[in-house]
Each structure stands twice: as structure tokens, then as C-alpha cells.
Scaffold this motif. Structure first.
Motif, PDB file in Angstrom:
ATOM      1  N   ASN A  32       1.758  -1.265 -18.013  1.00 17.10           N
ATOM      2  CA  ASN A  32       3.174  -1.024 -17.704  1.00 17.10           C
ATOM      3  C   ASN A  32       3.965  -2.304 -17.990  1.00 17.10           C
ATOM      4  N   THR A  34       6.972  -2.946 -17.935  1.00 22.32           N
ATOM      5  CA  THR A  34       8.119  -3.278 -17.084  1.00 22.32           C
ATOM      6  C   THR A  34       7.674  -3.522 -15.637  1.00 22.32           C
ATOM      7  N   CYS A  35       6.370  -3.635 -15.457  1.00 26.52           N
ATOM      8  CA  CYS A  35       5.810  -3.832 -14.110  1.00 26.52           C
ATOM      9  C   CYS A  35       6.405  -5.058 -13.420  1.00 26.52           C
ATOM     10  N   GLN A  36       6.722  -4.903 -12.138  1.00 25.10           N
ATOM     11  CA  GLN A  36       7.122  -6.050 -11.319  1.00 25.10           C
ATOM     12  C   GLN A  36       6.141  -6.150 -10.153  1.00 25.10           C
TER      13      GLN A  36
HETATM   14  C1  LIG Z   1       6.342   0.479 -14.223  1.00 21.93           C
HETATM   15  O1  LIG Z   1       6.845  -0.523 -13.383  1.00 21.93           O
HETATM   16  C2  LIG Z   1       8.176  -0.275 -12.919  1.00 21.93           C
HETATM   17  C3  LIG Z   1       8.639  -1.532 -12.158  1.00 21.93           C
HETATM   18  O2  LIG Z   1       7.769  -1.832 -11.087  1.00 21.93           O
HETATM   19  C4  LIG Z   1       8.179   0.970 -12.063  1.00 21.93           C
HETATM   20  O3  LIG Z   1       9.478   1.245 -11.623  1.00 21.93           O
HETATM   21  C5  LIG Z   1       7.646   2.129 -12.891  1.00 21.93           C
HETATM   22  O4  LIG Z   1       7.546   3.271 -12.072  1.00 21.93           O
HETATM   23  C6  LIG Z   1       6.295   1.802 -13.471  1.00 21.93           C
HETATM   24  N1  LIG Z   1       5.899   2.854 -14.394  1.00 21.93           N
HETATM   25  C7  LIG Z   1       4.778   3.540 -14.225  1.00 21.93           C
HETATM   26  C8  LIG Z   1       4.500   4.583 -15.251  1.00 21.93           C
HETATM   27  O5  LIG Z   1       4.005   3.336 -13.296  1.00 21.93           O
END
Ligand SMILES: *[C@@H]1O[C@H](CO)[C@@H](O)[C@H](O)[C@H]1NC(C)=O
Length: 290
Positions: A32, A34-36
Motif C-alpha cells: 500500500n 499510501t500507507c501511513q
Molecule cells: C492504504 O493506506 C491508506 C492510509 O493509511 C488507507 O487509508 C487505505 O485504506 C489503505 N488501503 C488499503 C487497500 O488498505
């Protein structure tokens, strides 16, 4: 069983015949970008996990990856070093070729939203642990993107046992047939790169291993039956912590493969991520082989 094996061999032969032997990598679909993280401070850097020889992103370091994810870290993985047509057997092409795939992946993580303003942490097991050292040293522009490196049982100075040619030790029994067949067809360049006197070992050990700005923790087991002698993993340079699991967990009999699945090792890694790799941990009974 024999006929199944024969059928599998024919299927592989067909795949091989219908494709060139170009190397390729397979990203983990659950990466992911955009993971935080929900972790704070030093533990918040995105983590790239690197599997061992013959393995994949979904075998070997996958359970550790899930565990770290569950603790709020942003984790990323890929199958590197496979031959086209054989995506289920990673890490068999030349170390230097795999290193380019891993370097490109580190760049991708670093350049993503998950990597913005952060360093990338590398965690590797066995060949993956070796690559966590090799890639920052040899792939242009990578060492400055990397902060922390945690290597489980890397054959840093080679291994005296040609255990890499013993897939029965290296892999679960189910994977052995596939590994054998693929190695028969396309060979295992990484195997000869990683033994004593191997090309990649010679290159890594020529001059300082650890690059400026990188901090390394090496985790090894006195019971390692594959990377031998086990202290071949250690690096005697500044910014390195060399650790036998048994220093913290004297009764843990864990062997080479089991290290990636050992709760005591995972707890050591967690402490390393928080900058304190030698802190006391909750130990497991260990899994001598897996
Ligand atoms: C990816 O990380 C973002 C930010 O933490 C989150 O909002 C999103 O749901 C995540 N996507 C998945 C597919 O888990």
C-alpha cells in the motif's frame, strides 16, 4: 505423487520453452503505497522485507510481515530474482541481477507517499539479509534512501556448508520438487554466488560493507545449520550490532529457516526498529526446522 511430479515437470518445461529466461520480479499485491504508520518515531519508516533463496514474498518473511503490519508498520515486499516463467521460486538468479530489481523497488517505496520524508528500513532473511547489505553498497543511489538494516542470518562472508544446494534444508518439502525442477532447467546462479569464495561474497567483503548513514543489526543463531559457521553473518564495523539470538534467548534452538518464523526473533526485530536491538525480549521455544 510420481505422476503429479511428472506432470508438474512437463508444465514447467512447457513454460520454459515458451518464454525466454529473462529475470523478473513480482510485487506483493497488498503493498500500500499510501500507507501511513500508526507507529511513532523511529519505527515509522516504511519497511521493505526481503525473502531468502528459493522463496517468495508469500513464503518465508510473510508471517513476520503480517505481524509487523498488525503492529501498525507500513510494510512492502516482492518476489525478486525469479526466472520468467517460474514466479514461485525467487532469489535464484545472480545476486547482482536480483540487486537491481530490489534497488528499483526500494526507489519506488521511497518515492511513494508512504516514503515521503522518510528513510526506508530493510529487513531480510538469509539471501534477503545478504541483499539488504549488498544493494545499498552496489546499487547506485540506494544507500542514501535507506536508514536501518536488519539482517537475519545473512551469509555475509559466505557459508562453508553448501547448504544452498540443499533445498531440503532451505525449503519446506512441498517446495522442494518445484525448486529441483527449476534449478535443473535454469540453474541457481545465486547458490554459487553465496558460498565461500562466491562472486557476490567477494564483492561485498571487498572494503567496508556498511554505507554512511546506514545502521545495521545482524541477528544469527548458534544453531544455524545452513549459514555456517554462524558468525560468518557478523560485520565488524561501526554502526553494527551483532547479536546471537541465544544471547537474549539462551534456550531458543531455532535453526536457519525457523528464524523467519520465531517469535523471539520477531521481538528482537521490534526492539531494533525502536533503536534498542539488545533489549530483553519475550522468547519463544523456537522452531528448529520449518
Ligand atoms: C492504504 O493506506 C491508506 C492510509 O493509511 C488507507 O487509508 C487505505 O485504506 C489503505 N488501503 C488499503 C487497500 O488498505
Amino acid at each position: 505423487m510420481a505422476s503429479l511430479r511428472l506432470a508438474a515437470s512437463w508444465a514447467l518445461l512447457f513454460l520454459w520453452a515458451s518464454s525466454s529466461v529473462l529475470a523478473f520480479s513480482v510485487p506483493n499485491p497488498s503493498n500500500n503505497f499510501t500507507c501511513q504508520p500508526t507507529q511513532s518515531a523511529s519505527g515509522s519508516d516504511p519497511i521493505v522485507l526481503l525473502h531468502g533463496l528459493g522463496a517468495t514474498y508469500y513464503e518465508d518473511i510473510n508471517e513476520l510481515e503480517s505481524w509487523l503490519k498488525g503492529k501498525g508498520f507500513c510494510t512492502f515486499s516482492l518476489t525478486y530474482g525469479a526466472n520468467q516463467g517460474f514466479p514461485n521460486v525467487g532469489g535464484i538468479i545472480h545476486i547482482a541481477d536480483s540487486a537491481l530489481e530490489i534497488g528499483a523497488f526500494i526507489q519506488q517505496v521511497s518515492g511513494s507517499a508512504a516514503g515521503a520524508g522518510k528513510k526506508v528500513t530493510l529487513i531480510g532473511h538469509s539471501e534477503g539479509g545478504f541483499q539488504a547489505l549488498y544493494v545499498p553498497k552496489f546499487v547506485n543511489g540506494i544507500s542514501s534512501l535507506v536508514g536501518m538494516i536488519i539482517s537475519m542470518a545473512p551469509p555475509t562472508h559466505g557459508t562453508s556448508l553448501s547448504g544452498f544446494l540443499r533445498p531440503d534444508l532451505l525449503l519446506g518439502s512441498l517446495a522442494v520438487t518445484l525448486f529441483d525442477t527449476v534449478v535443473e532447467l535454469v540453474g541457481c546462479q545465486a547458490c554459487s554466488d553465496l558460498v565461500d569464495g562466491g562472486q557476490a561474497v567477494g564483492a561485498l567483503d571487498n572494503g567496508p560493507i556498511v554505507q554512511p548513514g546506514n545502521t545495521v543489526t545482524i541477528i544469527a543463531s548458534t544453531h544455524d545449520e545452513l549459514v555456517t559457521p554462524p558468525d560468518t553473518s557478523f560485520i565488524h564495523e561501526p554502526d553494527v550490532t551483532n547479536l546471537f539470538i541465544q544471547t537474549l534467548c539462551p534456550h531458543d534452538p531455532v535453526g536457519h529457516i525457523g528464524e523467519a518464523y520465531d517469535q523471539g526473533v520477531w521481538n528482537i526485530i521490534l526492539n531494533a526498529l525502536n533503536g534498542n536491538p539488545t533489549a530483553p525480549v519475550q522468547c519463544s521455544q523456537g522452531i528448529p526446522y520449518k
